[in-house]
Design a protein around this motif. Sequence first.
Motif, PDB file in Angstrom:
ATOM      1  N   LEU A   1       0.933  -1.127  -0.031  1.00 12.34           N
ATOM      2  CA  LEU A   1       0.132   0.144   0.121  1.00 12.34           C
ATOM      3  C   LEU A   1       1.018   1.197  -0.049  1.00 12.34           C
ATOM      4  O   LEU A   1       0.673   2.164  -0.798  1.00 12.34           O
ATOM      5  CB  LEU A   1      -1.102   0.022   1.086  1.00 12.34           C
ATOM      6  CG  LEU A   1      -1.701   1.321   1.479  1.00 12.34           C
ATOM      7  CD1 LEU A   1      -2.784   1.355   0.296  1.00 12.34           C
ATOM      8  CD2 LEU A   1      -2.713   0.884   2.676  1.00 12.34           C
ATOM      9  N   PRO A   2       1.934   1.364   0.700  1.00  7.33           N
ATOM     10  CA  PRO A   2       2.588   2.530   0.839  1.00  7.33           C
ATOM     11  C   PRO A   2       3.223   3.041  -0.670  1.00  7.33           C
ATOM     12  O   PRO A   2       3.218   4.355  -0.704  1.00  7.33           O
ATOM     13  CB  PRO A   2       3.978   2.217   1.519  1.00  7.33           C
ATOM     14  CG  PRO A   2       3.358   1.382   2.708  1.00  7.33           C
ATOM     15  CD  PRO A   2       2.313   0.233   1.763  1.00  7.33           C
TER      16      PRO A   2
ATOM     17  N   TRP B   1       0.262   4.932  -1.984  1.00  6.35           N
ATOM     18  CA  TRP B   1      -0.456   6.098  -1.273  1.00  6.35           C
ATOM     19  C   TRP B   1       0.880   7.231  -1.360  1.00  6.35           C
ATOM     20  O   TRP B   1       0.262   8.190  -1.646  1.00  6.35           O
ATOM     21  CB  TRP B   1      -0.224   5.560   0.334  1.00  6.35           C
ATOM     22  CG  TRP B   1      -1.262   6.274   1.147  1.00  6.35           C
ATOM     23  CD1 TRP B   1      -0.902   7.110   2.096  1.00  6.35           C
ATOM     24  CD2 TRP B   1      -2.516   6.307   0.924  1.00  6.35           C
ATOM     25  NE1 TRP B   1      -2.222   7.304   2.756  1.00  6.35           N
ATOM     26  CE2 TRP B   1      -3.307   7.076   2.045  1.00  6.35           C
ATOM     27  CE3 TRP B   1      -3.400   5.702  -0.038  1.00  6.35           C
ATOM     28  CZ2 TRP B   1      -4.496   7.241   2.373  1.00  6.35           C
ATOM     29  CZ3 TRP B   1      -4.747   5.971   0.300  1.00  6.35           C
ATOM     30  CH2 TRP B   1      -5.314   6.818   1.109  1.00  6.35           C
TER      31      TRP B   1
ATOM     32  N   LEU C   1      -0.045  11.218  -3.328  1.00  8.65           N
ATOM     33  CA  LEU C   1       0.340  12.644  -2.573  1.00  8.65           C
ATOM     34  C   LEU C   1       1.337  13.247  -3.750  1.00  8.65           C
ATOM     35  O   LEU C   1       0.811  14.055  -4.042  1.00  8.65           O
ATOM     36  CB  LEU C   1       0.845  11.903  -1.281  1.00  8.65           C
ATOM     37  CG  LEU C   1       1.691  13.395  -0.796  1.00  8.65           C
ATOM     38  CD1 LEU C   1       0.272  14.493  -0.319  1.00  8.65           C
ATOM     39  CD2 LEU C   1       2.079  13.115   0.631  1.00  8.65           C
TER      40      LEU C   1
ATOM     41  N   LEU D   1      -4.045   5.005   9.217  1.00  9.36           N
ATOM     42  CA  LEU D   1      -5.064   4.673   8.070  1.00  9.36           C
ATOM     43  C   LEU D   1      -5.604   3.399   7.962  1.00  9.36           C
ATOM     44  O   LEU D   1      -6.820   3.226   7.729  1.00  9.36           O
ATOM     45  CB  LEU D   1      -3.868   4.744   6.846  1.00  9.36           C
ATOM     46  CG  LEU D   1      -4.505   4.497   5.389  1.00  9.36           C
ATOM     47  CD1 LEU D   1      -5.527   5.319   5.102  1.00  9.36           C
ATOM     48  CD2 LEU D   1      -3.261   4.425   4.472  1.00  9.36           C
TER      49      LEU D   1
ATOM     50  N   CYS E   1      -2.875  14.218   2.601  1.00  6.53           N
ATOM     51  CA  CYS E   1      -1.799  15.418   2.803  1.00  6.53           C
ATOM     52  C   CYS E   1      -0.301  15.180   3.477  1.00  6.53           C
ATOM     53  O   CYS E   1       0.647  15.796   2.619  1.00  6.53           O
ATOM     54  CB  CYS E   1      -2.573  16.341   3.913  1.00  6.53           C
ATOM     55  SG  CYS E   1      -1.615  17.878   4.367  1.00  6.53           S
ATOM     56  N   GLY E   2      -0.104  13.997   3.754  1.00  7.14           N
ATOM     57  CA  GLY E   2       1.051  13.490   4.325  1.00  7.14           C
ATOM     58  C   GLY E   2       0.902  12.146   4.972  1.00  7.14           C
ATOM     59  O   GLY E   2      -0.174  11.637   4.921  1.00  7.14           O
ATOM     60  N   MET E   3       1.956  11.400   5.036  1.00  4.06           N
ATOM     61  CA  MET E   3       2.138  10.235   5.793  1.00  4.06           C
ATOM     62  C   MET E   3       3.397  10.055   6.362  1.00  4.06           C
ATOM     63  O   MET E   3       4.073   9.057   6.354  1.00  4.06           O
ATOM     64  CB  MET E   3       2.056   9.261   4.503  1.00  4.06           C
ATOM     65  CG  MET E   3       3.003   9.557   3.200  1.00  4.06           C
ATOM     66  SD  MET E   3       2.619   8.397   1.995  1.00  4.06           S
ATOM     67  CE  MET E   3       0.982   9.303   1.238  1.00  4.06           C
TER      68      MET E   3
ATOM     69  N   TRP F   1       5.373   6.857   7.310  1.00  2.84           N
ATOM     70  CA  TRP F   1       6.064   5.873   6.465  1.00  2.84           C
ATOM     71  C   TRP F   1       7.197   6.737   5.848  1.00  2.84           C
ATOM     72  O   TRP F   1       7.966   6.235   4.848  1.00  2.84           O
ATOM     73  CB  TRP F   1       5.014   5.533   5.197  1.00  2.84           C
ATOM     74  CG  TRP F   1       4.286   4.406   5.703  1.00  2.84           C
ATOM     75  CD1 TRP F   1       4.394   3.535   6.540  1.00  2.84           C
ATOM     76  CD2 TRP F   1       3.053   4.345   5.055  1.00  2.84           C
ATOM     77  NE1 TRP F   1       3.245   2.824   6.614  1.00  2.84           N
ATOM     78  CE2 TRP F   1       2.384   3.186   5.598  1.00  2.84           C
ATOM     79  CE3 TRP F   1       2.440   4.827   4.103  1.00  2.84           C
ATOM     80  CZ2 TRP F   1       1.257   2.585   5.318  1.00  2.84           C
ATOM     81  CZ3 TRP F   1       0.967   4.205   3.670  1.00  2.84           C
ATOM     82  CH2 TRP F   1       0.499   2.925   4.413  1.00  2.84           C
ATOM     83  N   TYR F   2       7.537   7.997   6.354  1.00  2.00           N
ATOM     84  CA  TYR F   2       8.473   8.878   5.325  1.00  2.00           C
ATOM     85  C   TYR F   2       9.918   8.074   5.780  1.00  2.00           C
ATOM     86  O   TYR F   2      10.829   8.355   4.710  1.00  2.00           O
ATOM     87  CB  TYR F   2       8.638  10.129   5.946  1.00  2.00           C
ATOM     88  CG  TYR F   2       7.523  11.180   5.484  1.00  2.00           C
ATOM     89  CD1 TYR F   2       6.792  10.995   4.311  1.00  2.00           C
ATOM     90  CD2 TYR F   2       7.469  12.326   6.163  1.00  2.00           C
ATOM     91  CE1 TYR F   2       5.693  11.682   3.887  1.00  2.00           C
ATOM     92  CE2 TYR F   2       6.207  13.122   5.598  1.00  2.00           C
ATOM     93  CZ  TYR F   2       5.520  12.792   4.559  1.00  2.00           C
ATOM     94  OH  TYR F   2       4.409  13.758   4.331  1.00  2.00           O
TER      95      TYR F   2
ATOM     96  N   ILE G   1       6.820   0.003   6.624  1.00  3.83           N
ATOM     97  CA  ILE G   1       6.310  -0.257   5.254  1.00  3.83           C
ATOM     98  C   ILE G   1       6.115  -1.526   5.003  1.00  3.83           C
ATOM     99  O   ILE G   1       5.086  -1.990   4.257  1.00  3.83           O
ATOM    100  CB  ILE G   1       7.205   0.591   4.095  1.00  3.83           C
ATOM    101  CG1 ILE G   1       6.802   2.032   4.132  1.00  3.83           C
ATOM    102  CG2 ILE G   1       7.129  -0.344   2.891  1.00  3.83           C
ATOM    103  CD1 ILE G   1       7.538   2.723   3.250  1.00  3.83           C
TER     104      ILE G   1
ATOM    105  N   ALA H   1       2.733  -2.831   6.246  1.00  2.00           N
ATOM    106  CA  ALA H   1       1.630  -2.271   5.804  1.00  2.00           C
ATOM    107  C   ALA H   1       0.610  -3.037   5.225  1.00  2.00           C
ATOM    108  O   ALA H   1       0.947  -4.014   4.665  1.00  2.00           O
ATOM    109  CB  ALA H   1       1.853  -1.224   4.910  1.00  2.00           C
ATOM    110  N   MET H   2      -0.582  -2.767   5.495  1.00  2.00           N
ATOM    111  CA  MET H   2      -1.752  -3.512   4.833  1.00  2.00           C
ATOM    112  C   MET H   2      -1.620  -3.586   3.247  1.00  2.00           C
ATOM    113  O   MET H   2      -0.965  -2.838   2.875  1.00  2.00           O
ATOM    114  CB  MET H   2      -2.962  -2.384   4.990  1.00  2.00           C
ATOM    115  CG  MET H   2      -4.393  -3.008   4.469  1.00  2.00           C
ATOM    116  SD  MET H   2      -5.630  -1.934   4.985  1.00  2.00           S
ATOM    117  CE  MET H   2      -5.678  -1.066   3.805  1.00  2.00           C
TER     118      MET H   2
END
Lengths: 340, 340
Positions: free
Chosen positions: A263-264, A267, A271, B230, B246-248, B251-252, B257, B260-261
């Motif tokens: 997903l990331p 995502w 963005l 999320l 708008c942001g995440m 995960w930056y 990650i 993650a789903m």
Amino acid sequence: MQIEKVILAKRPIGEPTFDNFNLEIFNFSEIKTGEIFVKVKWLSLDPYMRGRMDSAKSYASPVEIGEAMEGECIGEIIDTKNEKFEVGELVIGKFGWVSHAVSNGYGLRKLERTNIPEQYFLGVLGMPGHTAWTGLNKIANAKKEETLVISAASGAVGSLAGQLAKKKGLKVLGIAGSDEKCSYVTNELGFDACINHNKIKDNMEFRNLIKSYCPYGVDIYFENVAGKTLEAIIPNMNDFGRIAVCGMISWYSGKGINEAMALPKLWRTILVKRLKVNGFIIFDHKETYPQFIEEVTPFIQKQQIIYKEDIRIGLSNAPSAFIDLLNGRNFGKMLVKVGD
Amino acid sequence: MQIEKVILAKRPIGEPTFDNFNLEIFNFSEIKTGEIFVKVKWLSLDPYMRGRMDSAKSYASPVEIGEAMEGECIGEIIDTKNEKFEVGELVIGKFGWVSHAVSNGYGLRKLERTNIPEQYFLGVLGMPGHTAWTGLNKIANAKKEETLVISAASGAVGSLAGQLAKKKGLKVLGIAGSDEKCSYVTNELGFDACINHNKIKDNMEFRNLIKSYCPYGVDIYFENVAGKTLEAIIPNMNDFGRIAVCGMISWYSGKGINEAMALPKLWRTILVKRLKVNGFIIFDHKETYPQFIEEVTPFIQKQQIIYKEDIRIGLSNAPSAFIDLLNGRNFGKMLVKVGD
């Protein structure tokens, strides 16, 4: 008299097989006041029906075990105790996978007999056609000179979406599952190009192939299949691109879900590229059906739209037709001719 | 004279550490015709800067190794050879993590001295504030009586988005990273409730907790963090819900990650619930800045909006402040007071 129904015998685990269906015969004597009796002529088979076979909550209730499978049909009224309907009239309704149906008339739409084949109103002028038109115009807001990619390009929805897009002046790339389908998509439907996804070895090849056909990137992705196709499209999306999520047939039976992209990655692309990803279901858009019909009917009458049907004969063949549809073994809109 | 700059010393692998930055001193003699010399007073630190540290293509170019880190600043003109600028004027511009800057004036905005603290124009009345307003009104199209969930609720963006939503008559649930932040979000900012995500044991608990605060489901999710938040939101989304991406921040730096789903779960929800998922970046929305300022400035002047700042003193503290920001160890808008 007897009514035949294809019922959901048990819920599928993964891909549906013949075991999941059963053809059952019910006796029926007489309709009551206010009711009509309909002989089904055509049954439309569509990928969304796979979702109804699971018990999971979706936008519509699941079919219960022992109930007839859901489906939109065209039928002829052969008996009536409802003054709004006459014997001999054609009606469109969700009668299901059945030979005959009793109805109080609620939710039915009468179909005039015209020079257009009646079953077109289950396909290119029905729900799949309206879906194609809505996805293109109302969801993706397609504009002249943009680049559009359509998966399941030879299918009932994709084939119309792409032809309408060409008429609007878009560049259109199709994705389909055989060389024969691809040749149909480019040579007959007039898409600019078509990729046979069954010939692709890996994600990087798929991604690069899309890039070679769409050197200026993808503005709109009309999503019908998900899976490997989606993964190859994402890196090709342009800034401010739109994804109209209409279906995801490659994931309907759980296949490929475990190998799916994380997903990331998606995502981050949403963005960074400011994508608009919109799911849509045609049942929410009834108000635009007249506009769609007004726009597309002349194309059909003047044969400016190509429309192919894959017709299977007899209700008892509905399960095999449906299994073929889920596996891309149809070529054109899948219909069952239930009765004359 | 000497100019201090915090440069990108090497690209981070995962979370940034002090090793990734270096404070360097450059000698500077004189500006040329057409240039101005600016003494930086305030530097804004924002999560998006993490993206600039990677070499990967994003919506903006990465910072190169050896270059000053990017950042929006307020500075005072202390020398000018450009007739459009006078000594003593305040300007907002992307000078970066620096003590002084030379500019030809391009892309700078002059800032009038008012009774509003100047650094507010890097926060609640600047880019983060405009982001909050845009996400709420232009991207998510928030309407009275809808339910909104905001992650990073005590941050520069989230805190304003939630307060503006309350003024519009929405129900607002915040998600933040400590009991202290949650108490601020509910007691001072006036959100209806706030969940401390650091107290949650697993996804099911998180999901159920959101459900208990949003019994009628979530109409809008203002996405600032991604990750576990999320995943807990998705099953709570209502039909026709909107996600403003708008942001995440979670995960930056690559954290989380791999756990993650899977994508298909989200994709199915987007289709079945007809969600609109829209990524947005404030730089695309310059045309609405005046409308935002006109709407929000009176709230600030009448103290009807609460705004908290986390001010660190001295350019040399920018790296630690930024690392704190990425780890949620700030409380309010993160600013560096670079010079007087």
